[in-house]
Design a protein around this motif. Sequence first.
Motif, PDB file in Angstrom:
ATOM      1  N   TYR A  88      -2.814   6.699   6.465  1.00  0.00           N
ATOM      2  CA  TYR A  88      -2.880   7.804   5.505  1.00  0.00           C
ATOM      3  C   TYR A  88      -2.739   9.174   6.166  1.00  0.00           C
ATOM      4  O   TYR A  88      -1.944  10.007   5.724  1.00  0.00           O
ATOM      5  N   GLU A 127     -11.454  10.939  -0.239  1.00  0.00           N
ATOM      6  CA  GLU A 127     -10.560  11.107   0.903  1.00  0.00           C
ATOM      7  C   GLU A 127      -9.342  11.973   0.582  1.00  0.00           C
ATOM      8  O   GLU A 127      -8.476  12.158   1.437  1.00  0.00           O
ATOM      9  N   ILE A 177      -9.748   6.585  -4.022  1.00  0.00           N
ATOM     10  CA  ILE A 177      -9.961   7.268  -2.744  1.00  0.00           C
ATOM     11  C   ILE A 177     -10.306   8.744  -2.963  1.00  0.00           C
ATOM     12  O   ILE A 177     -10.030   9.592  -2.104  1.00  0.00           O
ATOM     13  N   GLU A 219     -12.458   4.637   2.563  1.00  0.00           N
ATOM     14  CA  GLU A 219     -12.138   4.842   3.971  1.00  0.00           C
ATOM     15  C   GLU A 219     -11.054   3.893   4.483  1.00  0.00           C
ATOM     16  O   GLU A 219     -10.436   4.145   5.525  1.00  0.00           O
ATOM     17  N   GLU A 220     -10.818   2.801   3.769  1.00  0.00           N
ATOM     18  CA  GLU A 220      -9.776   1.855   4.179  1.00  0.00           C
ATOM     19  C   GLU A 220      -8.387   2.485   4.169  1.00  0.00           C
ATOM     20  O   GLU A 220      -7.467   1.974   4.810  1.00  0.00           O
ATOM     21  N   ILE A 221      -8.237   3.603   3.472  1.00  0.00           N
ATOM     22  CA  ILE A 221      -6.939   4.267   3.396  1.00  0.00           C
ATOM     23  C   ILE A 221      -6.439   4.671   4.787  1.00  0.00           C
ATOM     24  O   ILE A 221      -5.249   4.696   5.062  1.00  0.00           O
ATOM     25  N   TYR A 222      -7.365   4.932   5.699  1.00  0.00           N
ATOM     26  CA  TYR A 222      -6.981   5.349   7.048  1.00  0.00           C
ATOM     27  C   TYR A 222      -6.404   4.199   7.859  1.00  0.00           C
ATOM     28  O   TYR A 222      -5.629   4.419   8.797  1.00  0.00           O
ATOM     29  N   GLU A 223      -6.742   2.971   7.505  1.00  0.00           N
ATOM     30  CA  GLU A 223      -6.217   1.799   8.203  1.00  0.00           C
ATOM     31  C   GLU A 223      -4.727   1.602   7.954  1.00  0.00           C
ATOM     32  O   GLU A 223      -4.069   0.877   8.694  1.00  0.00           O
ATOM     33  N   LEU A 259      -7.695  -1.466  -2.535  1.00  0.00           N
ATOM     34  CA  LEU A 259      -8.680  -1.055  -1.528  1.00  0.00           C
ATOM     35  C   LEU A 259     -10.092  -1.282  -2.053  1.00  0.00           C
ATOM     36  O   LEU A 259     -10.375  -1.036  -3.219  1.00  0.00           O
ATOM     37  N   CYS A 260     -10.972  -1.724  -1.179  1.00  0.00           N
ATOM     38  CA  CYS A 260     -12.373  -1.941  -1.558  1.00  0.00           C
ATOM     39  C   CYS A 260     -13.219  -0.703  -1.311  1.00  0.00           C
ATOM     40  O   CYS A 260     -14.159  -0.429  -2.051  1.00  0.00           O
ATOM     41  N   GLU A 261     -12.901   0.035  -0.257  1.00  0.00           N
ATOM     42  CA  GLU A 261     -13.639   1.241   0.124  1.00  0.00           C
ATOM     43  C   GLU A 261     -12.644   2.365   0.371  1.00  0.00           C
ATOM     44  O   GLU A 261     -11.573   2.131   0.945  1.00  0.00           O
ATOM     45  N   TYR A 271       0.816  -1.218   0.000  1.00  0.00           N
ATOM     46  CA  TYR A 271       0.000   0.000   0.000  1.00  0.00           C
ATOM     47  C   TYR A 271       0.846   1.263   0.000  1.00  0.00           C
ATOM     48  O   TYR A 271       0.528   2.220  -0.677  1.00  0.00           O
TER      49      TYR A 271
END
Length: 154
Positions: free
Chosen positions: A91, A112, A109, A84-88, A80-82, A61
């Motif tokens: 980011y 975001e 994204i 918001e997953e970027i924050y996991e 990424l599927c969603e 990533y």
Amino acid sequence: MNRTLSFNELDILAEKLADYSRENTVIALIGDLGTGKTTFTQKFAKSLGVTDVIKSPTFNYVLEYFTGRLPLYHFDVYRLCEPEEIYEIGYEDYLNNDGIVLIEWANIIDSELPEEYIRLELKHNDDRSREVDLTYVGNSAKEKEMLEYVGFSY
């Protein structure tokens, strides 16, 4: 602004954009498979002074490079599927961290991305060139400045 560039001209754009970029610059790279996002990133990084081998961070990533004049945080969010997953993957820690955040597949994204960022879209044109759309989102004065700096204005 939209232009058709040869691969050599695209390399020059990467060099000029690296020179233009400052702390906390976010660059959103968009384009289908094989349009040259990673190749552009490699040239950009080299122009920034990065001495490491630049590879696509698809399975990580994000990859960090600290050997250039500024830290480079190279994201690839293809898997990424969603948005918001970027924050996991931390980011927010990379934004406003005095480096450059370069994101391949940034359209995934889009919701975001920060209020201001450089958007570079690459599209297949032919075997020797790409259609390139370059904008500075969120700040028309910076867009004019950037386009003039990289030789992309009329």
